[in-house]
Design an enzyme around this catalytic site. Structure first.
Site, PDB file in Angstrom:
ATOM      1  N   HIS A 183      -5.873   2.659   1.325  1.00  0.00           N
ATOM      2  CA  HIS A 183      -5.023   3.779   1.739  1.00  0.00           C
ATOM      3  C   HIS A 183      -5.539   4.483   2.987  1.00  0.00           C
ATOM      4  O   HIS A 183      -4.813   4.639   3.985  1.00  0.00           O
ATOM      5  CB  HIS A 183      -4.932   4.815   0.611  1.00  0.00           C
ATOM      6  N   ASP A 220       0.891  -1.160   0.000  1.00  0.00           N
ATOM      7  CA  ASP A 220       0.000   0.000   0.000  1.00  0.00           C
ATOM      8  C   ASP A 220       0.927   1.206   0.000  1.00  0.00           C
ATOM      9  O   ASP A 220       1.499   1.557   1.032  1.00  0.00           O
ATOM     10  CB  ASP A 220      -0.909   0.015   1.225  1.00  0.00           C
ATOM     11  N   HIS A 221       1.103   1.837  -1.178  1.00  0.00           N
ATOM     12  CA  HIS A 221       2.159   2.831  -1.298  1.00  0.00           C
ATOM     13  C   HIS A 221       1.939   4.048  -0.404  1.00  0.00           C
ATOM     14  O   HIS A 221       2.886   4.782  -0.115  1.00  0.00           O
ATOM     15  CB  HIS A 221       2.348   3.253  -2.761  1.00  0.00           C
TER      16      HIS A 221
END
Length: 508
Positions: free
Chosen positions: A263, A200-201
């Site tokens: 996110h 999950d950047h």
């Protein structure tokens, strides 16, 4: 509620601890957009800055037929176009390009995996990667399970000690609770959870990673971080772009699947969790799991009264006219897919009882902005803007603390001021991109800023009632239209007003 006297006895990291072991990095989907825009530039920067050991190698795998030389040329072109890569240094590129290899692969072909295994054995001998391997699945979600199954059945997920194998799975991890659970079960047939890194950047962004330090290394914040002092919290992820030609994909996803389930719920967990027992990955994951377990479920009544969905119509962005969502290519003319959603999250625990967390995300909004605003309760002489802590995640990462002071003069007039910290102006250095940080963490075997299996499934558990209600065949719940270039549907502001609140100043 645990004591706030939490001590950071373990450093988050040190330069000496950030030397990864050599490995073979296998990138499935190597010809795709994510690989070209983010992953290869991140690996290049890690090599350029000395974090990627010279014995490491990168093996691209994709359905397209091309030679290793053609792959190298394609990646050079991608680097030159990438702002993340910066100026391409010729000496560094020559050294880096020698590590790049390419293997054409059909994800469904067991024979192609056996061939990949032979290539990796050759890479081990040529570069000295010691049998260490990272398999990065930058694939369509529907292909994840099949890729894992073939990797397991051909023995590629098995490592001979002291070598290791790690699997990175790009989001989205499943498309609903059932598919996420099925994918977890499939992965665990071949790999322990400790070897699985769910990407999950957002968890690699500087300000998100700073949440641990902000909360637990600053005595002035943690004692105030509860229902006695905080009125509410706003978490906003706003985009000015539309669906950018991905109308077909977005029709199946919507903003809840695309942004909130992953996110923003991860950011929420870090904001709301209790102090972890240590800074080990397991302790941090356990603290996040505990607080998310206390998140209140979305009942039909809560969906109706505490959630808002919207869809952008025609409007203007940067003075230019843009079409509405239903006019985008690939979108149904009568689509009810949400491009904006606001959820009122509540936690039934001692720390946060009665404190709402307003989580919203949308496309074609007035400004590109990802920010957390913690609004404190009014003081006895409060007038005007309440005390607020602004945590800017993007752009211009930083922190601002808004408070009241007396304006000059004999009369007592309150004036709202801010203490403002920006990473760029304070440190004057380039901030590493999220993928740089997270790829290095995986190479180091540090999973703190990845997502554990139970947290993925809990995220899906929380949003499934919304997805089912909003996706029902006879859905009669409101879908509010908002003009592109605004802050979303009026219904979101009306909900806040009904709670006696309003958007923070820079989101009005």
């Amino acid at each position: 509620m645990q004591s706030a006297a939490f001590r950071m006895e373990e450093p988050l990291s040190s330069e000496a601890s950030m030397r990864a072991e050599p490995c073979a990095f296998v990138l499935f989907g190597a010809s795709g957009d994510l690989a070209r825009r983010k992953l290869l530039p991140a690996l290049y920067r890690l090599a350029l800055e000395g974090y990627l050991p010279p014995e490491s190698a990168i093996v691209g795998a994709a359905i397209q037929h091309m030679s290793t030389e053609q792959f190298r040329a394609s990646m050079r072109e991608a680097l030159e176009r990438s702002p993340e890569a910066g100026h391409v240094d010729e000496t560094a590129w020559r050294a880096f390009s020698r590590r790049l290899h390419y293997v054409p692969m059909d994800i469904s072909s067991a024979e192609d995996y056996r061939h990949l295994g032979s290539v990796l054995e050759h890479v081990d001998r040529e570069y000295g990667t010691r049998g260490n391997r990272i398999f990065y699945l930058s694939l369509a979600p529907a292909l994840h399970a099949e890729a894992v199954r073939h990797l397991g059945e051909t023995g590629l997920t098995h490592a001979h000690s002291p070598a290791w194998v790690r699997l990175v799975v790009e989001k989205p991890f499943g498309t609903d609770l059932e598919t996420a659970r099925s994918l977890n079960q499939g992965i665990h047939r071949y790999l322990d959870e400790s070897s699985v890194y769910r990407m999950d950047h957002y968890l690699g962004k500087e300000m998100v990673q700073n949440l641990l330090v902000l909360r637990f290394a600053n005595r002035i914040f943690e004692p105030l971080w509860d229902r006695r002092h905080i009125d509410h919290v706003q978490i906003t992820s706003a985009e000015t772009v539309g669906v950018e030609g991905r109308g077909g994909y977005y029709e199946k996803a919507g903003v809840v699947r695309d942004m909130l389930q992953n996110h923003l719920l991860q950011v929420l967990a870090m904001l709301a969790m209790e102090p972890p027992s240590s800074l080990s990955p397991e302790a941090v994951h356990n603290a996040k799991r505990e607080v998310m377990a206390s998140a209140r479920a979305f009942t039909p009544e809560r969906i109706r009264t505490e959630c808002v969905r919207g869809q952008y119509g025609p409007g203007h962005i940067s003075g230019q006219p843009v079409p509405g969502y239903r006019q985008e290519p690939g979108v149904e003319p009568s689509s009810r897919t949400e491009t904006f959603a606001m959820l009122t999250m509540r936690f039934d625990n001692p720390r946060w009882a009665g404190v709402p967390f307003y989580v919203r995300s949308g496309k074609r909004l007035a400004q590109r902005l990802t920010e957390v605003v913690v609004q404190f309760k009014d003081g006895p002489l409060a007038r005007g803007t309440p005390n607020q802590l602004h945590l800017r995640i993007q752009p211009d990462e930083g922190i601002a603390l808004r408070f009241a002071t007396k304006a000059p003069g004999r009369a007592v007039h309150h004036h709202d001021v801010a203490l403002d910290f920006r990473y760029g102006s304070t440190f004057g250095t380039r901030l590493a991109e999220a993928y740089e940080r997270l790829l290095l963490d995986c190479m180091l075997g540090v999973s703190t800023h990845y997502v554990r299996n139970d947290l993925v499934e809990r995220g899906w558990e929380l949003v499934m009632p919304l997805l089912e209600a909003w996706g029902a065949a006879h859905d009669e719940l409101p879908l509010s239209t908002y003009a592109a270039g605004t802050w979303g549907p009026a219904a979101a502001s009306h909900l806040l007003e009904a709670h006696g609140r309003c958007w923070s100043a820079n989101q009005a």
